[in-house]
Scaffold this motif. Structure first.
Motif, PDB file in Angstrom:
ATOM      1  N   ASN A 188     -17.801   1.827  -4.763  1.00  0.00           N
ATOM      2  CA  ASN A 188     -17.173   0.518  -4.600  1.00  0.00           C
ATOM      3  C   ASN A 188     -16.340   0.521  -3.312  1.00  0.00           C
ATOM      4  N   ASN A 189     -16.150  -0.670  -2.752  1.00  0.00           N
ATOM      5  CA  ASN A 189     -15.345  -0.797  -1.531  1.00  0.00           C
ATOM      6  C   ASN A 189     -13.866  -0.780  -1.891  1.00  0.00           C
ATOM      7  N   ILE A 190     -13.373   0.394  -2.278  1.00  0.00           N
ATOM      8  CA  ILE A 190     -11.982   0.537  -2.692  1.00  0.00           C
ATOM      9  C   ILE A 190     -11.278   1.519  -1.769  1.00  0.00           C
ATOM     10  N   ILE A 191     -10.129   1.127  -1.261  1.00  0.00           N
ATOM     11  CA  ILE A 191      -9.371   1.988  -0.365  1.00  0.00           C
ATOM     12  C   ILE A 191      -7.913   2.009  -0.816  1.00  0.00           C
ATOM     13  N   ILE A 192      -7.291   3.175  -0.740  1.00  0.00           N
ATOM     14  CA  ILE A 192      -5.909   3.342  -1.193  1.00  0.00           C
ATOM     15  C   ILE A 192      -5.018   3.751  -0.021  1.00  0.00           C
ATOM     16  N   PHE A 193      -3.879   3.102   0.084  1.00  0.00           N
ATOM     17  CA  PHE A 193      -2.861   3.466   1.069  1.00  0.00           C
ATOM     18  C   PHE A 193      -1.582   3.834   0.323  1.00  0.00           C
ATOM     19  N   THR A 194      -0.892   4.844   0.823  1.00  0.00           N
ATOM     20  CA  THR A 194       0.421   5.195   0.294  1.00  0.00           C
ATOM     21  C   THR A 194       1.451   5.009   1.399  1.00  0.00           C
ATOM     22  N   LEU A 195       2.388   4.088   1.172  1.00  0.00           N
ATOM     23  CA  LEU A 195       3.443   3.839   2.148  1.00  0.00           C
ATOM     24  C   LEU A 195       4.653   4.705   1.818  1.00  0.00           C
ATOM     25  N   ALA A 196       5.352   5.131   2.851  1.00  0.00           N
ATOM     26  CA  ALA A 196       6.556   5.944   2.663  1.00  0.00           C
ATOM     27  C   ALA A 196       7.533   5.637   3.786  1.00  0.00           C
ATOM     28  N   ILE A 197       8.765   6.030   3.593  1.00  0.00           N
ATOM     29  CA  ILE A 197       9.770   5.975   4.659  1.00  0.00           C
ATOM     30  C   ILE A 197      10.407   7.361   4.718  1.00  0.00           C
ATOM     31  N   LYS A 198      10.134   8.067   5.784  1.00  0.00           N
ATOM     32  CA  LYS A 198      10.580   9.461   5.888  1.00  0.00           C
ATOM     33  C   LYS A 198      12.097   9.594   5.926  1.00  0.00           C
ATOM     34  N   ASP A 199      12.753   8.721   6.653  1.00  0.00           N
ATOM     35  CA  ASP A 199      14.198   8.834   6.865  1.00  0.00           C
ATOM     36  C   ASP A 199      14.979   8.193   5.719  1.00  0.00           C
ATOM     37  N   ASP A 200      15.911   8.937   5.147  1.00  0.00           N
ATOM     38  CA  ASP A 200      16.703   8.433   4.025  1.00  0.00           C
ATOM     39  C   ASP A 200      17.476   7.166   4.369  1.00  0.00           C
ATOM     40  N   GLU A 201      18.130   7.185   5.512  1.00  0.00           N
ATOM     41  CA  GLU A 201      18.986   6.060   5.879  1.00  0.00           C
ATOM     42  C   GLU A 201      18.167   4.797   6.116  1.00  0.00           C
ATOM     43  N   THR A 202      17.006   4.949   6.739  1.00  0.00           N
ATOM     44  CA  THR A 202      16.120   3.793   6.957  1.00  0.00           C
ATOM     45  C   THR A 202      15.677   3.218   5.622  1.00  0.00           C
ATOM     46  N   HIS A 203      15.402   4.084   4.671  1.00  0.00           N
ATOM     47  CA  HIS A 203      15.011   3.644   3.325  1.00  0.00           C
ATOM     48  C   HIS A 203      16.145   2.852   2.677  1.00  0.00           C
ATOM     49  N   LYS A 204      17.362   3.342   2.815  1.00  0.00           N
ATOM     50  CA  LYS A 204      18.512   2.622   2.256  1.00  0.00           C
ATOM     51  C   LYS A 204      18.659   1.240   2.870  1.00  0.00           C
ATOM     52  N   GLN A 205      18.451   1.154   4.185  1.00  0.00           N
ATOM     53  CA  GLN A 205      18.587  -0.129   4.874  1.00  0.00           C
ATOM     54  C   GLN A 205      17.621  -1.172   4.326  1.00  0.00           C
ATOM     55  N   ARG A 206      16.454  -0.719   3.853  1.00  0.00           N
ATOM     56  CA  ARG A 206      15.486  -1.654   3.277  1.00  0.00           C
ATOM     57  C   ARG A 206      16.046  -2.313   2.018  1.00  0.00           C
ATOM     58  N   PHE A 207      16.793  -1.558   1.242  1.00  0.00           N
ATOM     59  CA  PHE A 207      17.395  -2.130   0.037  1.00  0.00           C
ATOM     60  C   PHE A 207      18.499  -3.124   0.404  1.00  0.00           C
ATOM     61  N   TYR A 208      19.244  -2.812   1.465  1.00  0.00           N
ATOM     62  CA  TYR A 208      20.266  -3.760   1.931  1.00  0.00           C
ATOM     63  C   TYR A 208      19.613  -5.086   2.310  1.00  0.00           C
ATOM     64  N   SER A 209      18.500  -4.989   3.040  1.00  0.00           N
ATOM     65  CA  SER A 209      17.787  -6.200   3.479  1.00  0.00           C
ATOM     66  C   SER A 209      17.225  -6.964   2.287  1.00  0.00           C
ATOM     67  N   ARG A 210      16.664  -6.211   1.330  1.00  0.00           N
ATOM     68  CA  ARG A 210      16.061  -6.848   0.157  1.00  0.00           C
ATOM     69  C   ARG A 210      17.105  -7.601  -0.663  1.00  0.00           C
ATOM     70  N   CYS A 211      18.242  -6.969  -0.894  1.00  0.00           N
ATOM     71  CA  CYS A 211      19.256  -7.548  -1.782  1.00  0.00           C
ATOM     72  C   CYS A 211      20.014  -8.710  -1.154  1.00  0.00           C
ATOM     73  N   ARG A 212      19.807  -8.943   0.141  1.00  0.00           N
ATOM     74  CA  ARG A 212      20.403 -10.122   0.775  1.00  0.00           C
ATOM     75  C   ARG A 212      19.708 -11.394   0.335  1.00  0.00           C
ATOM     76  N   GLN A 213      18.438 -11.258  -0.095  1.00  0.00           N
ATOM     77  CA  GLN A 213      17.646 -12.434  -0.441  1.00  0.00           C
ATOM     78  C   GLN A 213      18.147 -13.044  -1.747  1.00  0.00           C
ATOM     79  N   PRO A 214      18.268 -14.365  -1.817  1.00  0.00           N
ATOM     80  CA  PRO A 214      18.846 -15.026  -3.009  1.00  0.00           C
ATOM     81  C   PRO A 214      18.011 -14.871  -4.271  1.00  0.00           C
ATOM     82  N   TRP A 215      16.684 -14.607  -4.136  1.00  0.00           N
ATOM     83  CA  TRP A 215      15.833 -14.521  -5.317  1.00  0.00           C
ATOM     84  C   TRP A 215      15.821 -13.127  -5.949  1.00  0.00           C
TER      85      TRP A 215
END
Length: 303
Positions: free
Chosen positions: A212-239
């Motif tokens: 089957n035409n199935i492909i898998i990707f695994t996303l990661a963020i190597k740097d701890d601080e960069t990963h934390k910043q993503r949560f800061y950005s996410r939690c700013r959103q009102p929803w």
């Protein structure tokens, strides 16, 4: 007016030529919206100058390909591969996994736009459906988040880290829903993107992945601080309902789940992408998809 003709299951149809639709089709070759629009206008001018008021979709694709080859052979090859993928009899199923906060939802949305795919499913939504079906008493882990599911394990194992054990138990339950969607997509011929923390290499049945035409990707963020910043950005959103404090309190366990996901991806030879730059991530995924399934030799084509 220029009409584009085609057929679906032997029935003929025609629709007006649209520069907007053409531009979106060209965008898969990563040429930018403005340039895609300019090329669409050039193709329209070519058709008008040659008094072509009606053209089949396949002949139009040939006109586009010839025009792109005169501009840039690499762009033409991307478009050619995308066209072969679009007319494949098999649906394209893209699985995007990654720990909380690495951007699987955002990347899935952008990829769907680039490839013009309409079906996008989050494993979090699958989990919510399964929570309605499976009671908390029967499966307490499914009623927790992926990163704190270990708190619901009744009899922890002494041979595996409790966080990973909880995560595996959580994934095992949701994976039933993921496999059901894959089976349905294959049966109905519907191209689909499935994204979320529950997409873990090695957990999906091999018979579904084969042929089957199935492909898998695994996303990661190597740097701890960069990963934390993503949560800061996410939690700013009102929803967003979950608090930043909840993510930060569980940040170490989230990083543990990421490590497990990356290890699984390595074991099963799955593409791992350090998702720091959105555009770069999308380009990598699109290129991998086109190279894997877009080649003429890799897809069944309609005659």
């Amino acid at each position: 007016m220029i009409w584009v003709t085609g057929d679906v299951d032997g029935k003929k149809y025609k629709e007006p030529f649209s520069k907007g639709i053409m531009s979106r089709s060209l965008n898969v070759a990563d040429i930018g919206i403005e340039r895609a629009h300019d090329i669409s206008s050039e193709i329209e001018d070519y058709l008008l100058k040659n008094n072509i008021s009606e053209i089949s979709s396949s002949d139009l694709a040939d006109v586009v390909l010839n025009h792109l080859e005169s501009i840039d052979s690499k762009i033409a090859l991307k478009y050619k591969n995308w066209r072969s993928l679009r007319i494949s009899k098999k649906p394209l199923i893209i699985l995007i996994g990654g720990a909380s906060g690495v951007g699987t939802s955002s990347m899935a949305f952008e990829l769907a736009n680039r490839l013009r795919l309409k079906n996008l499913i989050s494993t979090d939504m699958i989990r919510e459906v399964m929570r309605k079906i499976v009671s908390k008493e029967l499966s307490p882990v499914i009623h927790k988040s992926s990163f704190d599911a270990y708190e619901a394990i009744r009899t922890p194992s002494i041979r595996i880290d409790s966080v990973i054990e909880g995560f595996i138990s959580h994934v095992d339950v949701v994976n039933v829903g993921i496999e059901a969607i894959i089976e349905r997509s294959v049966k109905e011929g519907i191209s689909t993107i499935i994204e979320g923390v529950h997409v873990v290499p090695g957990f999906i049945r091999k018979d579904l992945l084969e042929n089957n035409n199935i492909i898998i990707f695994t996303l990661a963020i190597k740097d701890d601080e960069t990963h934390k910043q993503r949560f800061y950005s996410r939690c700013r959103q009102p929803w967003v309902k979950r608090s930043l404090e909840r993510y930060m309190d569980n940040f170490d366990t989230i990083r543990k789940t990421q490590k497990f996901l990356v290890e699984q991806a390595k074991i099963h030879d799955t593409r791992i992408i350090n998702n720091v730059d959105i555009n770069e991530t999308i380009d990598i995924m699109v290129n991998d998809i086109l190279e894997e399934f877009g080649g003429i030799d890799n897809v069944e084509q309609k005659s």
